[in-house]
Motif scaffolding. Structure first.
Motif, PDB file in Angstrom:
ATOM      1  N   GLN A  56     -17.020   1.855  -8.774  1.00 29.22           N
ATOM      2  CA  GLN A  56     -17.805   2.351  -9.907  1.00 29.22           C
ATOM      3  C   GLN A  56     -17.453   1.621 -11.208  1.00 29.22           C
ATOM      4  O   GLN A  56     -17.266   2.224 -12.253  1.00 29.22           O
ATOM      5  CB  GLN A  56     -17.611   3.858 -10.072  1.00 29.22           C
ATOM      6  N   GLY A  57     -17.331   0.318 -11.148  1.00 27.84           N
ATOM      7  CA  GLY A  57     -17.082  -0.499 -12.327  1.00 27.84           C
ATOM      8  C   GLY A  57     -15.619  -0.621 -12.731  1.00 27.84           C
ATOM      9  O   GLY A  57     -15.276  -1.445 -13.566  1.00 27.84           O
ATOM     10  N   GLN A  58     -14.734   0.190 -12.177  1.00 27.41           N
ATOM     11  CA  GLN A  58     -13.314   0.136 -12.509  1.00 27.41           C
ATOM     12  C   GLN A  58     -12.589  -0.801 -11.551  1.00 27.41           C
ATOM     13  O   GLN A  58     -12.721  -0.677 -10.344  1.00 27.41           O
ATOM     14  CB  GLN A  58     -12.693   1.538 -12.420  1.00 27.41           C
ATOM     15  N   LEU A  59     -11.827  -1.739 -12.116  1.00 31.31           N
ATOM     16  CA  LEU A  59     -11.025  -2.644 -11.294  1.00 31.31           C
ATOM     17  C   LEU A  59      -9.713  -1.983 -10.919  1.00 31.31           C
ATOM     18  O   LEU A  59      -9.084  -1.308 -11.731  1.00 31.31           O
ATOM     19  CB  LEU A  59     -10.725  -3.937 -12.059  1.00 31.31           C
ATOM     20  N   TYR A  60      -9.303  -2.179  -9.673  1.00 33.76           N
ATOM     21  CA  TYR A  60      -8.037  -1.653  -9.173  1.00 33.76           C
ATOM     22  C   TYR A  60      -7.191  -2.804  -8.665  1.00 33.76           C
ATOM     23  O   TYR A  60      -7.701  -3.717  -8.030  1.00 33.76           O
ATOM     24  CB  TYR A  60      -8.279  -0.659  -8.037  1.00 33.76           C
ATOM     25  N   LEU A  61      -5.903  -2.740  -8.945  1.00 33.49           N
ATOM     26  CA  LEU A  61      -4.938  -3.716  -8.462  1.00 33.49           C
ATOM     27  C   LEU A  61      -4.041  -3.009  -7.454  1.00 33.49           C
ATOM     28  O   LEU A  61      -3.293  -2.087  -7.813  1.00 33.49           O
ATOM     29  CB  LEU A  61      -4.100  -4.281  -9.605  1.00 33.49           C
ATOM     30  N   ASN A  62      -4.141  -3.409  -6.206  1.00 36.53           N
ATOM     31  CA  ASN A  62      -3.367  -2.796  -5.137  1.00 36.53           C
ATOM     32  C   ASN A  62      -1.990  -3.460  -5.079  1.00 36.53           C
ATOM     33  O   ASN A  62      -1.881  -4.640  -4.806  1.00 36.53           O
ATOM     34  CB  ASN A  62      -4.096  -2.957  -3.801  1.00 36.53           C
ATOM     35  N   ILE A  63      -0.952  -2.685  -5.343  1.00 37.42           N
ATOM     36  CA  ILE A  63       0.404  -3.236  -5.381  1.00 37.42           C
ATOM     37  C   ILE A  63       1.113  -3.094  -4.043  1.00 37.42           C
ATOM     38  O   ILE A  63       2.314  -3.361  -3.957  1.00 37.42           O
ATOM     39  CB  ILE A  63       1.242  -2.593  -6.502  1.00 37.42           C
ATOM     40  N   PHE A  64       0.382  -2.713  -2.996  1.00 39.69           N
ATOM     41  CA  PHE A  64       0.982  -2.577  -1.680  1.00 39.69           C
ATOM     42  C   PHE A  64       1.445  -3.948  -1.198  1.00 39.69           C
ATOM     43  O   PHE A  64       0.656  -4.878  -1.077  1.00 39.69           O
ATOM     44  CB  PHE A  64      -0.027  -1.985  -0.698  1.00 39.69           C
ATOM     45  N   PRO A  65       2.754  -4.128  -0.913  1.00 45.15           N
ATOM     46  CA  PRO A  65       3.258  -5.456  -0.575  1.00 45.15           C
ATOM     47  C   PRO A  65       3.012  -5.891   0.867  1.00 45.15           C
ATOM     48  O   PRO A  65       3.263  -7.027   1.212  1.00 45.15           O
ATOM     49  CB  PRO A  65       4.762  -5.324  -0.827  1.00 45.15           C
ATOM     50  N   GLY A  66       2.534  -4.989   1.690  1.00 46.16           N
ATOM     51  CA  GLY A  66       2.334  -5.304   3.096  1.00 46.16           C
ATOM     52  C   GLY A  66       3.397  -4.622   3.946  1.00 46.16           C
ATOM     53  O   GLY A  66       4.453  -4.224   3.458  1.00 46.16           O
ATOM     54  N   PHE A  67       3.097  -4.461   5.209  1.00 43.13           N
ATOM     55  CA  PHE A  67       4.029  -3.805   6.115  1.00 43.13           C
ATOM     56  C   PHE A  67       5.147  -4.763   6.518  1.00 43.13           C
ATOM     57  O   PHE A  67       4.942  -5.970   6.619  1.00 43.13           O
ATOM     58  CB  PHE A  67       3.307  -3.323   7.376  1.00 43.13           C
ATOM     59  N   LEU A  68       6.317  -4.222   6.773  1.00 47.23           N
ATOM     60  CA  LEU A  68       7.446  -5.019   7.207  1.00 47.23           C
ATOM     61  C   LEU A  68       7.213  -5.558   8.616  1.00 47.23           C
ATOM     62  O   LEU A  68       7.592  -6.675   8.936  1.00 47.23           O
ATOM     63  CB  LEU A  68       8.727  -4.171   7.167  1.00 47.23           C
ATOM     64  N   TYR A  69       6.538  -4.764   9.442  1.00 47.97           N
ATOM     65  CA  TYR A  69       6.252  -5.165  10.811  1.00 47.97           C
ATOM     66  C   TYR A  69       4.748  -5.233  11.019  1.00 47.97           C
ATOM     67  O   TYR A  69       3.987  -4.565  10.337  1.00 47.97           O
ATOM     68  CB  TYR A  69       6.867  -4.165  11.800  1.00 47.97           C
ATOM     69  N   LEU A  70       4.324  -6.028  11.980  1.00 50.81           N
ATOM     70  CA  LEU A  70       2.903  -6.134  12.296  1.00 50.81           C
ATOM     71  C   LEU A  70       2.416  -4.856  12.961  1.00 50.81           C
ATOM     72  O   LEU A  70       3.122  -4.243  13.765  1.00 50.81           O
ATOM     73  CB  LEU A  70       2.652  -7.318  13.230  1.00 50.81           C
ATOM     74  N   LEU A  71       1.196  -4.463  12.629  1.00 51.98           N
ATOM     75  CA  LEU A  71       0.611  -3.274  13.233  1.00 51.98           C
ATOM     76  C   LEU A  71       0.116  -3.596  14.634  1.00 51.98           C
ATOM     77  O   LEU A  71      -0.425  -4.672  14.877  1.00 51.98           O
ATOM     78  CB  LEU A  71      -0.556  -2.769  12.381  1.00 51.98           C
ATOM     79  N   HIS A  72       0.318  -2.656  15.544  1.00 51.14           N
ATOM     80  CA  HIS A  72      -0.159  -2.793  16.921  1.00 51.14           C
ATOM     81  C   HIS A  72      -1.071  -1.622  17.234  1.00 51.14           C
ATOM     82  O   HIS A  72      -0.884  -0.524  16.695  1.00 51.14           O
ATOM     83  CB  HIS A  72       1.024  -2.797  17.904  1.00 51.14           C
ATOM     84  N   PRO A  73      -2.039  -1.800  18.105  1.00 48.41           N
ATOM     85  CA  PRO A  73      -2.910  -0.676  18.480  1.00 48.41           C
ATOM     86  C   PRO A  73      -2.087   0.454  19.107  1.00 48.41           C
ATOM     87  O   PRO A  73      -1.075   0.217  19.776  1.00 48.41           O
ATOM     88  CB  PRO A  73      -3.873  -1.276  19.505  1.00 48.41           C
TER      89      PRO A  73
END
Length: 112
Positions: free
Chosen positions: A59-76
């Motif tokens: 809705q017009g507002q910019l967001y900066l995602n500070i999530f650095p990523g997971f330490l391990y890879l995701l698996h199903p």
């Protein structure tokens, strides 16, 4: 504006840019405080959501995602054994019932 002026020193750097070898170079002055306050005045709200991109707009507002990523890879989930499924189910049930008093919205927040 006064506080920003104290945080960002008004340093001016001079550069010379030559777009064409036959023409003389042009003098360019760059001031970081002016650039930050007037030229680049985007305002981003910081969030931390692993499901979102680094920068996104709602809705017009910019967001900066500070999530650095997971330490391990995701698996199903299907890759894990039944014992792991039971252990995770027990942990999530504890979080939902004890930490969050059965409220699913709070549980989802904690899990994210």
């Amino acid at each position: 504006m006064k506080n920003i002026g104290m945080l960002i020193r008004p340093i001016t750097k001079t550069f010379f840019k030559q777009s064409n070898p036959e023409q003389p170079s042009t003098k360019i002055k760059f001031n970081i405080a002016t650039w930050y306050i007037y030229d680049n005045s985007l305002i981003c709200v910081t969030t931390c959501d692993p499901a979102k991109q680094r920068i996104y707009k709602i809705q017009g507002q910019l967001y900066l995602n500070i999530f650095p990523g997971f330490l391990y890879l995701l698996h199903p989930l299907a890759d894990f054994s039944a014992n792991i499924h039971q252990a995770i189910k027990m942990i999530f049930t504890h979080i939902r019932n004890i930490w969050c008093s059965g409220d699913w919205n709070v549980t989802e927040y904690i899990i994210k």
